[in-house]
Write a protein that holds these residues in place. Sequence first.
Motif, PDB file in Angstrom:
ATOM      1  N   SER A  96     -11.544  -3.461  -7.607  1.00 43.34           N
ATOM      2  CA  SER A  96     -11.568  -2.865  -8.915  1.00 43.34           C
ATOM      3  C   SER A  96     -10.255  -1.826  -8.760  1.00 43.34           C
ATOM      4  O   SER A  96      -9.326  -1.841  -9.845  1.00 43.34           O
ATOM      5  CB  SER A  96     -12.751  -1.985  -9.303  1.00 43.34           C
ATOM      6  N   ALA A  97     -10.061  -0.884  -7.614  1.00 37.75           N
ATOM      7  CA  ALA A  97      -8.872  -0.298  -7.750  1.00 37.75           C
ATOM      8  C   ALA A  97      -7.564  -0.974  -7.681  1.00 37.75           C
ATOM      9  O   ALA A  97      -6.539  -0.696  -8.235  1.00 37.75           O
ATOM     10  CB  ALA A  97      -9.235   0.678  -6.537  1.00 37.75           C
ATOM     11  N   LEU A 127      -2.271   3.080   1.344  1.00 38.91           N
ATOM     12  CA  LEU A 127      -0.550   3.856   1.398  1.00 38.91           C
ATOM     13  C   LEU A 127       0.276   3.033   1.030  1.00 38.91           C
ATOM     14  O   LEU A 127       1.240   3.511   0.334  1.00 38.91           O
ATOM     15  CB  LEU A 127      -0.565   3.969   3.110  1.00 38.91           C
ATOM     16  N   ILE A 128       0.521   1.561   1.195  1.00 37.46           N
ATOM     17  CA  ILE A 128       1.627   0.741   0.485  1.00 37.46           C
ATOM     18  C   ILE A 128       1.436   0.794  -0.735  1.00 37.46           C
ATOM     19  O   ILE A 128       2.679   0.800  -1.529  1.00 37.46           O
ATOM     20  CB  ILE A 128       1.484  -0.671   1.500  1.00 37.46           C
ATOM     21  N   VAL A 129       0.396   0.448  -1.361  1.00 35.53           N
ATOM     22  CA  VAL A 129       0.090   0.355  -2.865  1.00 35.53           C
ATOM     23  C   VAL A 129       0.301   1.536  -3.631  1.00 35.53           C
ATOM     24  O   VAL A 129       1.114   1.733  -4.543  1.00 35.53           O
ATOM     25  CB  VAL A 129      -1.206  -0.099  -3.277  1.00 35.53           C
ATOM     26  N   GLY A 130      -0.221   2.796  -2.956  1.00 37.01           N
ATOM     27  CA  GLY A 130       0.032   4.053  -3.534  1.00 37.01           C
ATOM     28  C   GLY A 130       1.809   4.241  -3.663  1.00 37.01           C
ATOM     29  O   GLY A 130       2.095   4.820  -4.594  1.00 37.01           O
ATOM     30  N   ALA A 136      -0.782   5.335  -9.053  1.00 37.09           N
ATOM     31  CA  ALA A 136      -0.809   5.845  -7.718  1.00 37.09           C
ATOM     32  C   ALA A 136      -1.664   6.658  -7.389  1.00 37.09           C
ATOM     33  O   ALA A 136      -2.448   6.618  -6.361  1.00 37.09           O
ATOM     34  CB  ALA A 136       0.588   6.425  -7.451  1.00 37.09           C
ATOM     35  N   ALA A 137      -2.193   7.794  -8.210  1.00 33.25           N
ATOM     36  CA  ALA A 137      -3.083   8.681  -7.887  1.00 33.25           C
ATOM     37  C   ALA A 137      -4.467   8.148  -7.692  1.00 33.25           C
ATOM     38  O   ALA A 137      -5.310   8.395  -6.769  1.00 33.25           O
ATOM     39  CB  ALA A 137      -3.219   9.677  -8.870  1.00 33.25           C
ATOM     40  N   ILE A 138      -4.868   7.049  -8.499  1.00 36.00           N
ATOM     41  CA  ILE A 138      -6.074   6.240  -8.448  1.00 36.00           C
ATOM     42  C   ILE A 138      -6.093   5.576  -7.174  1.00 36.00           C
ATOM     43  O   ILE A 138      -7.112   5.449  -6.217  1.00 36.00           O
ATOM     44  CB  ILE A 138      -6.436   5.323  -9.726  1.00 36.00           C
ATOM     45  N   ALA A 139      -4.974   5.134  -6.847  1.00 34.06           N
ATOM     46  CA  ALA A 139      -4.883   4.367  -5.578  1.00 34.06           C
ATOM     47  C   ALA A 139      -5.120   4.914  -4.525  1.00 34.06           C
ATOM     48  O   ALA A 139      -6.059   4.577  -3.312  1.00 34.06           O
ATOM     49  CB  ALA A 139      -3.547   3.317  -5.416  1.00 34.06           C
ATOM     50  N   PRO A 184      -9.743   1.490  -0.869  1.00 29.87           N
ATOM     51  CA  PRO A 184      -9.819   1.811   0.754  1.00 29.87           C
ATOM     52  C   PRO A 184      -8.658   1.315   1.515  1.00 29.87           C
ATOM     53  O   PRO A 184      -7.791   0.410   0.920  1.00 29.87           O
ATOM     54  CB  PRO A 184     -10.884   0.734   0.771  1.00 29.87           C
ATOM     55  N   ALA A 185      -8.447   2.036   2.611  1.00 31.43           N
ATOM     56  CA  ALA A 185      -7.222   1.422   3.301  1.00 31.43           C
ATOM     57  C   ALA A 185      -7.286   0.149   4.122  1.00 31.43           C
ATOM     58  O   ALA A 185      -6.413  -0.581   4.065  1.00 31.43           O
ATOM     59  CB  ALA A 185      -6.950   2.480   4.576  1.00 31.43           C
ATOM     60  N   ARG A 186      -8.605  -0.224   4.240  1.00 32.66           N
ATOM     61  CA  ARG A 186      -8.950  -1.593   5.152  1.00 32.66           C
ATOM     62  C   ARG A 186     -10.219  -2.117   4.300  1.00 32.66           C
ATOM     63  O   ARG A 186     -11.046  -1.686   3.603  1.00 32.66           O
ATOM     64  CB  ARG A 186      -9.229  -1.330   6.470  1.00 32.66           C
ATOM     65  N   ALA A 187     -10.114  -3.662   4.468  1.00 34.18           N
ATOM     66  CA  ALA A 187     -11.298  -4.387   4.084  1.00 34.18           C
ATOM     67  C   ALA A 187     -12.488  -3.834   5.114  1.00 34.18           C
ATOM     68  O   ALA A 187     -12.270  -3.560   6.183  1.00 34.18           O
ATOM     69  CB  ALA A 187     -10.922  -5.860   4.285  1.00 34.18           C
ATOM     70  N   GLU A 188     -13.568  -3.742   4.563  1.00 34.95           N
ATOM     71  CA  GLU A 188     -14.590  -3.447   5.194  1.00 34.95           C
ATOM     72  C   GLU A 188     -15.668  -4.502   5.844  1.00 34.95           C
ATOM     73  O   GLU A 188     -16.457  -4.083   6.702  1.00 34.95           O
ATOM     74  CB  GLU A 188     -15.571  -2.383   4.370  1.00 34.95           C
TER      75      GLU A 188
END
Length: 512
Positions: free
Chosen positions: A257-258, A321-324, A481-484, A489-493
Amino acid sequence: MILAVLCLSVFLVVVDNTIVNVALVTFSRDLGASTSQLQWIVDAYSLVFAGLLLAAGSLGDRRGRKGTMQVGLLLFAATSVLAALSGSAEQLIAARAAMGIGAALIFPATLAILINVFHEPVERAKAIGAWSGVTGLAVALGPLAGGFLLEHFWWGSIFLVNLPIVAIALLAGWKLIPTSRDRHAGRPDPVGIVVSIAMISLLVWTVIEAPDNGWTSTVTLAGFAGAAALLTGFVLWERRRVDPMLDVSVFSNARFSAASLAVATAFFGLFGFIFLVTQYFQVVRGYNTLSAGVHTLPFAVTAAIISPISARLALRFGTKLIVGLGLLSMSAGFLAASFLDGGSSYWTAVVPSMVLMAGGLALTTAPATEAIMGSLPVDKAGVGSAVNDTTREIGGTLGVAVVGSVFSSLYGPQVAAALTKLGVPAEPVGIARESVVAAMEVAKRAPGFARQPILDAASDAFLHGMAAGCRVAGLATLVGAAIAFAALPARAEAVVGDGAALAAAPQPVPAT
């Protein structure tokens, strides 16, 4: 080779979103198209395209993605011929709507096939980066291609140019692309298909018409309420089914969703800015259609360079980090563009703002797309791709509508006040309020001594509206960016679906 065919196919679909914009003056002259008809020549394609994406993605999952894409390419070619041969604005609008059907069959199938061909995480990241780069490149090259064709050929060439591209994609795809589909597809879901089409079409239509109807008008509010009711009905229906067209519970996954929201905000800002900058180049800076397209090349080049590596950067440093950072870069680019004026240096003011936007778009879209697709089983790649594509279309459509409304609310009153002060009669003042292009026509018909003051007033009003529009686009991507940073999440879980490592843990990226 398969990736090249997929990128060629998606380029064809995306470039048709923007290539017609530079031909609007020609359509007005040759077909007698009114302002409303010009709007629908552009929007009929987007409306049908967006409305059918989810249904087309589901069809590809169930019936086969290769076949769906090939049928879409054939339909796209046939309707391109109809568009080129249109003898009236009404015929062209109908042909553009039919082209949207073909586009909807092609677009989600390309990404779904890509996911089924590239399984290893680093290779998949490279492939998604190339696919995303081509979509960004196509947005930027549409005006350039259209300007070149209009400079040298009849206006129908902007549609007929699709035919050789379709022929190459069809033949190469038939030979190279493997067949894939959802191996566990259940019963068809006609109710879900119909409701999804109605829901998305009503939402997009409401957004397109809102600037004319008024954002708080009864029609607009009823449209949004109807879309919300259809969304609620769609969710309830899909939750009841054992074999839903779209497992709506996936939206509870923050990664899905994010990332979808990040894509929507990126294209909100991008399409809103493109709506303004094409006019800025032609009206304020005085470029012709071809020159305006050439001056957007730094955007295209930057996107082409950064997109292929952005998904790999997300594997190494994390999607968050990258998307934000990508959305922050876009926001900075829009803010820089809000200070442009007629005398701004192209190389030290215009180009840096475009580089910030294009670099940010590349850093956002490929990792966000990988996050969306990595949240679903491989068998559901078609629907996942359709969700990704639908968020792009809705975000872009909303961006044009909102940024356009903000621009118009400031441009119209300022140019009217300035021209009235100059002693221009009420009727031409009313014409000039409609658009900056209309104001230029008023100036052409004015006495010689009044032309330059009218042009200056229109340019000043345009820049006032453009500054506000760019800041709205920048605010949207800043919120994204704030929402990202907060929710993505930084990684897939986890690993999902049939043991396919679609959300595999990050691996070291080999040096190249």
